[in-house]
Design a protein around this motif. Structure first.
Motif, short mmCIF file in Angstrom:
data_model
loop_
_atom_site.label_atom_id
_atom_site.label_comp_id
_atom_site.label_asym_id
_atom_site.label_seq_id
_atom_site.Cartn_x
_atom_site.Cartn_y
_atom_site.Cartn_z
N ILE A 1 -15.95 -126.09 -36.78
CA ILE A 1 -15.45 -127.42 -36.40
C ILE A 1 -14.80 -128.02 -37.64
CG2 ILE A 1 -16.03 -129.66 -35.42
CD1 ILE A 1 -18.58 -128.43 -34.29
N GLU A 2 -13.48 -127.97 -37.68
CA GLU A 2 -12.73 -128.40 -38.87
C GLU A 2 -11.33 -128.85 -38.45
OE1 GLU A 2 -11.21 -129.57 -42.00
OE2 GLU A 2 -13.16 -128.67 -42.46
N ASP A 3 -10.93 -130.04 -38.88
CA ASP A 3 -9.65 -130.59 -38.40
C ASP A 3 -8.46 -130.20 -39.27
OD1 ASP A 3 -10.56 -132.18 -40.50
OD2 ASP A 3 -9.50 -133.95 -39.77
N GLU A 4 -8.70 -129.71 -40.49
CA GLU A 4 -7.61 -129.31 -41.37
C GLU A 4 -7.33 -127.82 -41.16
OE1 GLU A 4 -7.64 -130.72 -45.40
OE2 GLU A 4 -9.16 -132.22 -44.92
N ALA A 5 -6.13 -127.52 -40.69
CA ALA A 5 -5.80 -126.15 -40.27
C ALA A 5 -5.97 -125.12 -41.38
CB ALA A 5 -4.36 -126.11 -39.74
N ILE A 6 -5.52 -125.43 -42.59
CA ILE A 6 -5.59 -124.47 -43.69
C ILE A 6 -7.05 -124.19 -44.05
CG2 ILE A 6 -5.08 -124.10 -46.13
CD1 ILE A 6 -2.48 -125.60 -45.73
N ILE A 7 -7.87 -125.25 -44.10
CA ILE A 7 -9.28 -125.07 -44.41
C ILE A 7 -9.97 -124.27 -43.32
CG2 ILE A 7 -11.49 -126.27 -44.72
CD1 ILE A 7 -9.99 -128.50 -46.10
N ALA A 8 -9.63 -124.59 -42.06
CA ALA A 8 -10.23 -123.87 -40.94
C ALA A 8 -9.91 -122.38 -41.01
CB ALA A 8 -9.73 -124.45 -39.62
N MET A 9 -8.66 -122.05 -41.31
CA MET A 9 -8.26 -120.64 -41.41
C MET A 9 -9.01 -119.95 -42.54
SD MET A 9 -4.14 -120.98 -40.77
CE MET A 9 -3.86 -119.26 -41.18
N ASP A 10 -9.17 -120.66 -43.65
CA ASP A 10 -9.87 -120.08 -44.80
C ASP A 10 -11.34 -119.81 -44.46
OD1 ASP A 10 -10.09 -119.32 -47.59
OD2 ASP A 10 -11.19 -121.18 -47.89
N ILE A 11 -11.99 -120.78 -43.84
CA ILE A 11 -13.40 -120.62 -43.48
C ILE A 11 -13.58 -119.48 -42.49
CG2 ILE A 11 -15.32 -121.71 -42.25
CD1 ILE A 11 -14.40 -124.37 -43.47
N MET A 12 -12.71 -119.43 -41.47
CA MET A 12 -12.82 -118.37 -40.47
C MET A 12 -12.63 -117.00 -41.10
SD MET A 12 -11.16 -119.96 -36.96
CE MET A 12 -9.59 -120.45 -37.66
N ALA A 13 -11.70 -116.90 -42.04
CA ALA A 13 -11.46 -115.62 -42.71
C ALA A 13 -12.70 -115.20 -43.51
CB ALA A 13 -10.25 -115.73 -43.63
N ILE A 14 -13.33 -116.16 -44.18
CA ILE A 14 -14.52 -115.86 -44.99
C ILE A 14 -15.65 -115.33 -44.12
CG2 ILE A 14 -16.36 -116.85 -46.42
CD1 ILE A 14 -14.23 -118.79 -47.55
N VAL A 15 -15.95 -116.04 -43.02
CA VAL A 15 -17.10 -115.64 -42.19
C VAL A 15 -16.81 -114.34 -41.43
CG1 VAL A 15 -17.99 -117.98 -42.00
CG2 VAL A 15 -16.42 -117.13 -40.26
#
Length: 274
Positions: free
Chosen positions: A154-168
């Motif tokens: 659950i993240e509203d900033e697209a770049i941060i969301a993509m980064d987090i998803m890539a990490i997990v």
């Protein structure tokens, strides 16, 4: 007068670091109430014996070292039993934790989440620098083999969301999706129930990630949650129900990996794979 000022100075130093001690204690125990109990016990011990708080060290190192003495003396509550106990979430978590190398989680959390150097970590746990470094390597290896499952971001900033998803995803988890608002998060959780939630606090439409998580947990039961925020001290007061797992923006990849792995150990669902 000098003694009064000394007490005031000590209280001020401890007060600045106390939110982060709460975060560390909650991550170790997987529970807000238990973690805060250990933090309170640390403060009581320092009040009874001020020598536990060594002013020659940094305030953070001194406070965490005092905590570690309490933690170790209590036996670092991990139930070393065979099997998965009574099948409860707590029993399964403790069973998983019992399989980890002693003190490795402490070292990982102190370094990755709390930002202590290896020298400082070694001072906190009463080990040599080489021993602390070895425990950190072991912790990273063991966490890489840890529990995996489905994670809702659950993240509203697209770049941060993509980064987090890539990490997990690199950790072996499956991302069920990313939601930018409270309502979208609830809808996505209903569509594909997650094993864990990783959530920002402030969302795109001014809605709250905390509210979104609370609604999801009410519908689906106890799910481990990691919150991400630029203001962690606001969620580490101990005055209300607060998260056990919390990382600070800006975050590092190691912080995300550590927090997610720790939270997964306390997962309540039986659908996780080990």
């Amino acid at each position: 007068m000098t003694q009064t000022m000394g007490h005031a100075n000590l209280a001020d130093k401890i007060g600045q670091e106390l939110p982060y001690l709460r975060r560390y204690a909650r991550a170790l125990t997987g529970n807000q109430q238990t973690g805060d109990t250990y933090a309170a016990a640390t403060l009581e011990a320092i009040l009874a014996d001020r020598s536990l708080f060594d002013s020659a060290q940094s305030a953070k190192v001194a406070l965490f070292k005092a905590f570690n003495q309490i933690w170790v003396s209590s036996g670092a509550p991990v139930d070393h039993t065979d099997g998965e106990g009574d099948g409860s979430p707590e029993a399964r978590a403790q069973w998983r934790l019992a399989g980890l190398t002693k003190h490795s989680r402490e070292v990982l959390l102190l370094h990755a989440i709390e930002g202590l150097t290896i020298d400082q970590v070694a001072e906190v746990i009463g080990a040599s620098k080489d021993e602390a470094a070895e425990l950190l390597t072991i912790a990273r290896t063991e966490m890489a083999k840890a529990v995996t499952g489905r994670i809702l971001v659950i993240e509203d900033e697209a770049i941060i969301a993509m980064d987090i998803m890539a990490i997990v995803e690199q950790m072996g988890h499956r991302v069920t999706g990313n939601a930018r608002t409270r309502d979208a998060a609830i809808k996505l959780a209903r569509k594909d129930p997650p094993d864990m939630i990783l959530a920002d606090i402030q969302l795109a439409d001014k809605s709250s990630g905390i509210d979104a998580v609370a609604h999801i947990l009410k519908e689906q039961g106890d799910i481990p949650v990691v919150f991400i925020t630029a203001f962690p001290e606001r969620l580490l007061t101990g005055e209300r129900p607060e998260p056990a797992f919390l990382i600070t923006k800006p975050y590092s990849e190691e912080q995300v990996c550590s927090a997610v792995s720790q939270a997964m150990f306390f997962a309540s669902t039986q659908t996780l794979s080990t």
